[in-house]
Design an enzyme around this catalytic site. Structure first.
Site, short mmCIF file in Angstrom:
data_model
loop_
_atom_site.label_atom_id
_atom_site.label_comp_id
_atom_site.label_asym_id
_atom_site.label_seq_id
_atom_site.Cartn_x
_atom_site.Cartn_y
_atom_site.Cartn_z
N ASP A 1 6.15 59.48 99.44
CA ASP A 1 7.49 59.54 98.87
C ASP A 1 8.22 60.62 99.66
O ASP A 1 7.91 61.80 99.52
CB ASP A 1 7.39 59.90 97.38
CG ASP A 1 8.75 60.01 96.71
OD1 ASP A 1 9.76 60.08 97.43
OD2 ASP A 1 8.79 60.05 95.47
N TYR B 1 2.59 70.48 89.88
CA TYR B 1 3.05 69.11 89.74
C TYR B 1 4.12 68.77 90.78
O TYR B 1 5.13 69.45 90.87
CB TYR B 1 3.62 68.87 88.33
CG TYR B 1 4.11 67.45 88.17
CD1 TYR B 1 3.21 66.40 88.06
CD2 TYR B 1 5.47 67.15 88.17
CE1 TYR B 1 3.64 65.09 87.95
CE2 TYR B 1 5.92 65.85 88.04
CZ TYR B 1 5.00 64.82 87.93
OH TYR B 1 5.44 63.53 87.83
N LYS C 1 3.43 61.86 90.73
CA LYS C 1 2.14 61.17 90.65
C LYS C 1 1.69 60.68 92.02
O LYS C 1 2.49 60.63 92.95
CB LYS C 1 2.28 59.96 89.71
CG LYS C 1 1.96 60.30 88.25
CD LYS C 1 0.46 60.35 87.97
CE LYS C 1 0.23 60.81 86.54
NZ LYS C 1 -0.90 61.69 86.36
C1 F6R Z 1 7.47 60.04 88.09
C2 F6R Z 1 8.75 60.38 88.71
C3 F6R Z 1 9.94 60.58 87.86
C4 F6R Z 1 10.34 62.05 87.77
C5 F6R Z 1 11.54 62.26 86.84
C6 F6R Z 1 12.01 63.71 86.83
O1 F6R Z 1 6.46 59.93 89.04
O2 F6R Z 1 8.85 60.54 89.91
O3 F6R Z 1 9.75 60.03 86.58
O4 F6R Z 1 9.26 62.81 87.33
O5 F6R Z 1 12.62 61.46 87.25
O6 F6R Z 1 12.27 64.08 88.13
P1 F6R Z 1 12.86 65.50 88.54
O7 F6R Z 1 12.02 66.54 87.89
O8 F6R Z 1 12.78 65.49 90.04
O9 F6R Z 1 14.28 65.52 88.06
MG MG Z 2 10.06 60.26 94.03
MG MG Z 3 6.66 56.91 93.63
#
Ligand code: F6R
Ligand code: MG
Ligand code: MG
Length: 368
Positions: A11, A232, A235
């Site tokens: 990613d 973190y 994933k």
């Molecule tokens: C799960 C994922 C999303 C983010 C969520 C919060 O793998 O990528 O669900 O965890 O959108 O993202 P942030 O913390 O970057 O705003």
């Molecule tokens: Mg992402």
């Molecule tokens: Mg992804």
């Protein structure tokens, strides 16, 4: 002659939050890999996106863990990440956790599924790519494909599959692995892989017979971003490769294992259980509650290292019922809001941002 198939993903930034890889970014990756074909570094390639993950599928003759091929992937991701940063795409450079390349892309952030094998007279191959979930999401369908006679008729009917398969299972917490034989040890295999956040199927090998026993017939990416970054960072959206037919499970037996939308961990903030929905390429974009977790399947014939395909295998109304079922489960699970088991267990939440919230409450507690 042996061929190596490498599916490497990261990613490196996406458009509108964590939804999809931008077309412009995919085009950069394609250009880069086209040049690598001209330079004879690789034989062939395809670029995909599974949601916000950029997926590089490459064929070559350099074997697994080839420095040239890993460096090519690393440089491609970096070039894409540079552009993603200029465009202020969301999470630009997210999975590129180290500054420099040192011979192997493992441990730098990207996920890898690669295998070297002798190309058969005809070589059907499926690349699975998931978003918003983790490597253990492959445990249940891969067990079904290679060990469950109720899924795979060939285990019962085809004499060349009747003896079963060998599973290589990784303990991704303790960094150790074990090979186990199916059907003899299926209960022990299940005892491990039922704990899918820790024990993951890494490879599947054939039993002695038509195919070389040291060449895998399936492989899954098992990289844990948390373990590389120490915090973190999303994933570990996994990928896998599976060879099919002629003494291996048929394409339809492999796909059948995805007709049950089993619960996997991931989804919103990598912190929720939800159903895995098999979708066509065009629906490889996670929207509702950043999900639900999805899987695409690209089918190919490999011909002297060249890829004929992809065939968008879940682009079939035969999977509509699975998708409908998945959405019923989505409704049911979402009603739990922040409660377990929609939210992951406390043990799994250790690897999310929740501990930071709990830390702030620590002072407020008094002994009872
Ligand atoms: C799960 C994922 C999303 C983010 C969520 C919060 O793998 O990528 O669900 O965890 O959108 O993202 P942030 O913390 O970057 O705003
Ligand atoms: Mg992402
Ligand atoms: Mg992804």
């Amino acid at each position: 002659m042996k061929v190596t198939v490498s599916l490497i993903k990261a990613d490196i930034g996406s458009v509108v939050g964590h939804v999809v890889v931008a077309d412009e970014i995919k085009a950069i990756a394609e250009e880069r890999l086209k040049r690598a074909v001209v330079d004879e570094k690789i034989i062939d390639f395809r670029v995909f996106n599974a949601g916000d993950d950029l997926e590089l599928l490459m064929t070559h003759r350099r074997g697994v863990n080839s420095e040239e091929v890993h460096e090519l992937a690393w440089e491609t991701f970096n070039e894409c990440a540079e552009r993603a940063k200029e465009l202020k795409l969301y999470g630009a450079g997210q999975d590129l956790l180290k500054d420099s390349f040192s011979g192997n892309i493992r441990g730098l952030g990207p996920g890898i599924a690669e295998m070297e094998f002798t190309e058969r007279k005809s070589e059907p191959l499926i690349a699975f790519m998931m978003d918003k979930t983790e490597p253990g999401a492959f445990n249940l369908p891969f067990f079904r494909i290679f060990a469950d006679p109720f899924n795979t008729a060939g285990l019962v009917i085809d004499p060349s599959m009747h003896s079963g398969f060998i599973f290589e299972i990784w303990d991704i917490l303790e960094h150790r692995r074990v090979k186990m034989s199916s059907p003899e040890e299926i209960y022990s295999i299940l005892a491990l892989i039922g704990g899918k956040s820790r024990f993951v199927i890494k490879r599947v090998y054939p039993k002695p017979g038509k195919l070389p026993g040291d060449e895998p017939v399936a492989v899954v990416s098992t990289e844990k971003l948390y373990q590389v970054a120490g915090e973190y960072v999303g994933k570990d959206d996994p990928v896998a490769l599976v060879r099919a037919q002629s003494g291996l499970p048929a394409v339809g037996e492999i796909l059948e294992a995805f007709s049950f939308p089993h619960l996997v961990s991931g989804w919103m903030r990598g912190s929720h259980n939800g159903p895995l929905m098999p979708v066509s390429f065009r629906y490889a974009k996670c929207t509702r509650f950043d999900g639900p977790p999805r899987c695409i399947a690209a089918g190919f014939q490999v011909c002297n290292g060249k890829l004929i395909g992809p065939i968008d295998l879940f682009d079939d109304p035969a999977f509509d019922y699975t998708r409908q079922k998945a959405m019923e489960i989505v409704e049911y699970m979402r009603k739990h809001g922040p409660f377990e088991p929609h939210r992951l267990s406390a043990e799994e939440m250790e690897y999310t941002t929740l501990p930071k919230v709990l830390k702030n409450l620590k002072e407020r507690f008094e002994k009872i």
